[in-house]
Design a protein around this motif. Sequence first.
Motif, PDB file in Angstrom:
ATOM      1  N   ILE A 100       0.837  -1.196   0.000  1.00  0.00           N
ATOM      2  CA  ILE A 100       0.000   0.000   0.000  1.00  0.00           C
ATOM      3  C   ILE A 100       0.876   1.252   0.000  1.00  0.00           C
ATOM      4  O   ILE A 100       0.566   2.242  -0.660  1.00  0.00           O
ATOM      5  N   GLY A 101       1.974   1.188   0.713  1.00  0.00           N
ATOM      6  CA  GLY A 101       2.900   2.318   0.785  1.00  0.00           C
ATOM      7  C   GLY A 101       3.454   2.745  -0.566  1.00  0.00           C
ATOM      8  O   GLY A 101       3.721   3.931  -0.773  1.00  0.00           O
ATOM      9  N   THR A 102       3.599   1.804  -1.495  1.00  0.00           N
ATOM     10  CA  THR A 102       4.106   2.193  -2.820  1.00  0.00           C
ATOM     11  C   THR A 102       3.099   3.073  -3.555  1.00  0.00           C
ATOM     12  O   THR A 102       3.471   3.924  -4.348  1.00  0.00           O
ATOM     13  N   PHE A 103       1.816   2.871  -3.289  1.00  0.00           N
ATOM     14  CA  PHE A 103       0.772   3.677  -3.913  1.00  0.00           C
ATOM     15  C   PHE A 103       0.614   5.038  -3.232  1.00  0.00           C
ATOM     16  O   PHE A 103       0.305   6.026  -3.884  1.00  0.00           O
ATOM     17  N   LEU A 104       0.809   5.072  -1.897  1.00  0.00           N
ATOM     18  CA  LEU A 104       0.464   6.265  -1.128  1.00  0.00           C
ATOM     19  C   LEU A 104       1.621   7.213  -0.820  1.00  0.00           C
ATOM     20  O   LEU A 104       1.388   8.394  -0.593  1.00  0.00           O
ATOM     21  N   GLY A 105       2.838   6.709  -0.744  1.00  0.00           N
ATOM     22  CA  GLY A 105       3.940   7.546  -0.303  1.00  0.00           C
ATOM     23  C   GLY A 105       4.013   7.560   1.213  1.00  0.00           C
ATOM     24  O   GLY A 105       3.136   7.029   1.899  1.00  0.00           O
ATOM     25  N   PRO A 106       5.049   8.185   1.786  1.00  0.00           N
ATOM     26  CA  PRO A 106       5.307   8.045   3.222  1.00  0.00           C
ATOM     27  C   PRO A 106       4.238   8.631   4.149  1.00  0.00           C
ATOM     28  O   PRO A 106       3.789   7.964   5.077  1.00  0.00           O
ATOM     29  N   LEU A 107       3.839   9.857   3.954  1.00  0.00           N
ATOM     30  CA  LEU A 107       2.911  10.497   4.884  1.00  0.00           C
ATOM     31  C   LEU A 107       1.563   9.790   4.907  1.00  0.00           C
ATOM     32  O   LEU A 107       1.018   9.483   5.983  1.00  0.00           O
ATOM     33  N   ASP A 108       1.019   9.509   3.749  1.00  0.00           N
ATOM     34  CA  ASP A 108      -0.279   8.836   3.691  1.00  0.00           C
ATOM     35  C   ASP A 108      -0.198   7.387   4.142  1.00  0.00           C
ATOM     36  O   ASP A 108      -1.188   6.831   4.623  1.00  0.00           O
ATOM     37  N   THR A 109       0.965   6.765   4.035  1.00  0.00           N
ATOM     38  CA  THR A 109       1.124   5.400   4.537  1.00  0.00           C
ATOM     39  C   THR A 109       1.008   5.386   6.054  1.00  0.00           C
ATOM     40  O   THR A 109       0.385   4.487   6.629  1.00  0.00           O
ATOM     41  N   VAL A 110       1.579   6.382   6.704  1.00  0.00           N
ATOM     42  CA  VAL A 110       1.451   6.470   8.164  1.00  0.00           C
ATOM     43  C   VAL A 110      -0.020   6.655   8.535  1.00  0.00           C
ATOM     44  O   VAL A 110      -0.536   5.969   9.426  1.00  0.00           O
ATOM     45  N   GLY A 111      -0.702   7.561   7.853  1.00  0.00           N
ATOM     46  CA  GLY A 111      -2.121   7.773   8.128  1.00  0.00           C
ATOM     47  C   GLY A 111      -2.955   6.533   7.883  1.00  0.00           C
ATOM     48  O   GLY A 111      -3.805   6.158   8.704  1.00  0.00           O
ATOM     49  N   ALA A 112      -2.726   5.860   6.758  1.00  0.00           N
ATOM     50  CA  ALA A 112      -3.476   4.637   6.442  1.00  0.00           C
ATOM     51  C   ALA A 112      -3.134   3.525   7.422  1.00  0.00           C
ATOM     52  O   ALA A 112      -4.009   2.740   7.808  1.00  0.00           O
ATOM     53  N   GLY A 113      -1.878   3.452   7.828  1.00  0.00           N
ATOM     54  CA  GLY A 113      -1.473   2.436   8.809  1.00  0.00           C
ATOM     55  C   GLY A 113      -2.144   2.645  10.155  1.00  0.00           C
ATOM     56  O   GLY A 113      -2.640   1.697  10.766  1.00  0.00           O
ATOM     57  N   LEU A 114      -2.181   3.884  10.610  1.00  0.00           N
ATOM     58  CA  LEU A 114      -2.849   4.177  11.880  1.00  0.00           C
ATOM     59  C   LEU A 114      -4.350   3.920  11.786  1.00  0.00           C
ATOM     60  O   LEU A 114      -4.953   3.373  12.711  1.00  0.00           O
ATOM     61  N   ALA A 115      -4.952   4.290  10.655  1.00  0.00           N
ATOM     62  CA  ALA A 115      -6.372   4.009  10.451  1.00  0.00           C
ATOM     63  C   ALA A 115      -6.628   2.502  10.410  1.00  0.00           C
ATOM     64  O   ALA A 115      -7.661   2.022  10.903  1.00  0.00           O
ATOM     65  N   SER A 116      -5.688   1.741   9.859  1.00  0.00           N
ATOM     66  CA  SER A 116      -5.820   0.283   9.804  1.00  0.00           C
ATOM     67  C   SER A 116      -5.742  -0.333  11.196  1.00  0.00           C
ATOM     68  O   SER A 116      -6.486  -1.270  11.512  1.00  0.00           O
ATOM     69  N   LEU A 117      -4.850   0.184  12.029  1.00  0.00           N
ATOM     70  CA  LEU A 117      -4.751  -0.314  13.402  1.00  0.00           C
ATOM     71  C   LEU A 117      -6.043  -0.014  14.171  1.00  0.00           C
ATOM     72  O   LEU A 117      -6.545  -0.852  14.925  1.00  0.00           O
ATOM     73  N   LEU A 118      -6.576   1.175  13.967  1.00  0.00           N
ATOM     74  CA  LEU A 118      -7.843   1.545  14.598  1.00  0.00           C
ATOM     75  C   LEU A 118      -8.972   0.640  14.096  1.00  0.00           C
ATOM     76  O   LEU A 118      -9.783   0.144  14.885  1.00  0.00           O
ATOM     77  N   ALA A 119      -9.011   0.408  12.791  1.00  0.00           N
ATOM     78  CA  ALA A 119     -10.030  -0.474  12.215  1.00  0.00           C
ATOM     79  C   ALA A 119      -9.893  -1.891  12.771  1.00  0.00           C
ATOM     80  O   ALA A 119     -10.899  -2.552  13.054  1.00  0.00           O
ATOM     81  N   GLY A 120      -8.670  -2.352  12.955  1.00  0.00           N
ATOM     82  CA  GLY A 120      -8.446  -3.686  13.522  1.00  0.00           C
ATOM     83  C   GLY A 120      -8.962  -3.784  14.948  1.00  0.00           C
ATOM     84  O   GLY A 120      -9.587  -4.788  15.331  1.00  0.00           O
ATOM     85  N   GLY A 121      -8.713  -2.749  15.742  1.00  0.00           N
ATOM     86  CA  GLY A 121      -9.220  -2.740  17.113  1.00  0.00           C
ATOM     87  C   GLY A 121     -10.734  -2.732  17.158  1.00  0.00           C
ATOM     88  O   GLY A 121     -11.357  -3.478  17.923  1.00  0.00           O
ATOM     89  N   LEU A 122     -11.338  -1.896  16.306  1.00  0.00           N
ATOM     90  CA  LEU A 122     -12.800  -1.829  16.260  1.00  0.00           C
ATOM     91  C   LEU A 122     -13.403  -3.142  15.764  1.00  0.00           C
ATOM     92  O   LEU A 122     -14.422  -3.608  16.291  1.00  0.00           O
ATOM     93  N   LEU A 123     -12.774  -3.733  14.767  1.00  0.00           N
ATOM     94  CA  LEU A 123     -13.245  -5.013  14.242  1.00  0.00           C
ATOM     95  C   LEU A 123     -13.157  -6.104  15.312  1.00  0.00           C
ATOM     96  O   LEU A 123     -14.096  -6.884  15.501  1.00  0.00           O
ATOM     97  N   SER A 124     -12.051  -6.126  16.038  1.00  0.00           N
ATOM     98  CA  SER A 124     -11.878  -7.120  17.105  1.00  0.00           C
ATOM     99  C   SER A 124     -12.935  -6.967  18.187  1.00  0.00           C
ATOM    100  O   SER A 124     -13.513  -7.952  18.654  1.00  0.00           O
ATOM    101  N   LEU A 125     -13.168  -5.725  18.596  1.00  0.00           N
ATOM    102  CA  LEU A 125     -14.184  -5.480  19.620  1.00  0.00           C
ATOM    103  C   LEU A 125     -15.580  -5.869  19.138  1.00  0.00           C
ATOM    104  O   LEU A 125     -16.364  -6.466  19.878  1.00  0.00           O
ATOM    105  N   THR A 126     -15.878  -5.528  17.898  1.00  0.00           N
ATOM    106  CA  THR A 126     -17.186  -5.856  17.334  1.00  0.00           C
ATOM    107  C   THR A 126     -17.403  -7.360  17.281  1.00  0.00           C
ATOM    108  O   THR A 126     -18.463  -7.869  17.681  1.00  0.00           O
ATOM    109  N   VAL A 127     -16.404  -8.094  16.818  1.00  0.00           N
ATOM    110  CA  VAL A 127     -16.519  -9.558  16.743  1.00  0.00           C
ATOM    111  C   VAL A 127     -16.661 -10.144  18.150  1.00  0.00           C
ATOM    112  O   VAL A 127     -17.493 -11.026  18.384  1.00  0.00           O
TER     113      VAL A 127
END
Length: 195
Positions: A100-127
């Motif tokens: 994903i980082g190759t498509f987004l570049g460094p700054l947006d990769t950090v943002g997408a990565g943090l959003a992914s970690l948040l999504a993972g936590g929310l998904l885990s809690l929901t399940v």
Amino acid sequence: MSLDSRALLPIVLLAGLLAWAVASDVHSRRIPNRLVLAGIVAGLALQATVTPGAGLFSEPFGALGLLKSGAGMTLGLLLLLPMYALGAMGAGDVKLMAMIGTFLGPLDTVGAGLASLLAGGLLSLTVALCQGSLGRVSGNVKTMMLGSVLRGLSGGNAQVDAPPSATGQLPYAVAISSGTVAYLLLTRYFGWSLL
């Protein structure tokens, strides 16, 4: 933001790769190396051949260049590598974030990565809520983290052990994909500034 028609190719490519990763992870709990390699090649090729601009998903549309694409790939890898080292995530998930980082570049990769970690936590809690296993999950997390911290402080291996009582595994490609898509939608199409 109005959609530049040239942006359709990277959108379709990244969406297809993320859908493939989710389908594979849900079905077999693996993200194929050929998927990650194809995505890295596609991301680098776009960054090398598209007219320079603010990014493949930004206004004005254009490539960031190979250097920033490589930096995004490296950051994507480094962002999730600690979780892999602790045994909390698979190698395919880490490589998917690097792709994903190759498509987004460094700054947006950090943002997408943090959003992914948040999504993972929310998904885990929901399940856990839906399965009625939230108490067992929180007990497992407490036991695993305490054991890891104590071993690390005593000079031992800080790797997180398997949970004492299994609560299931989540295909983390779902979290990475949904976090990345949510980040791009919120920042590009709804104008939010997350970083």
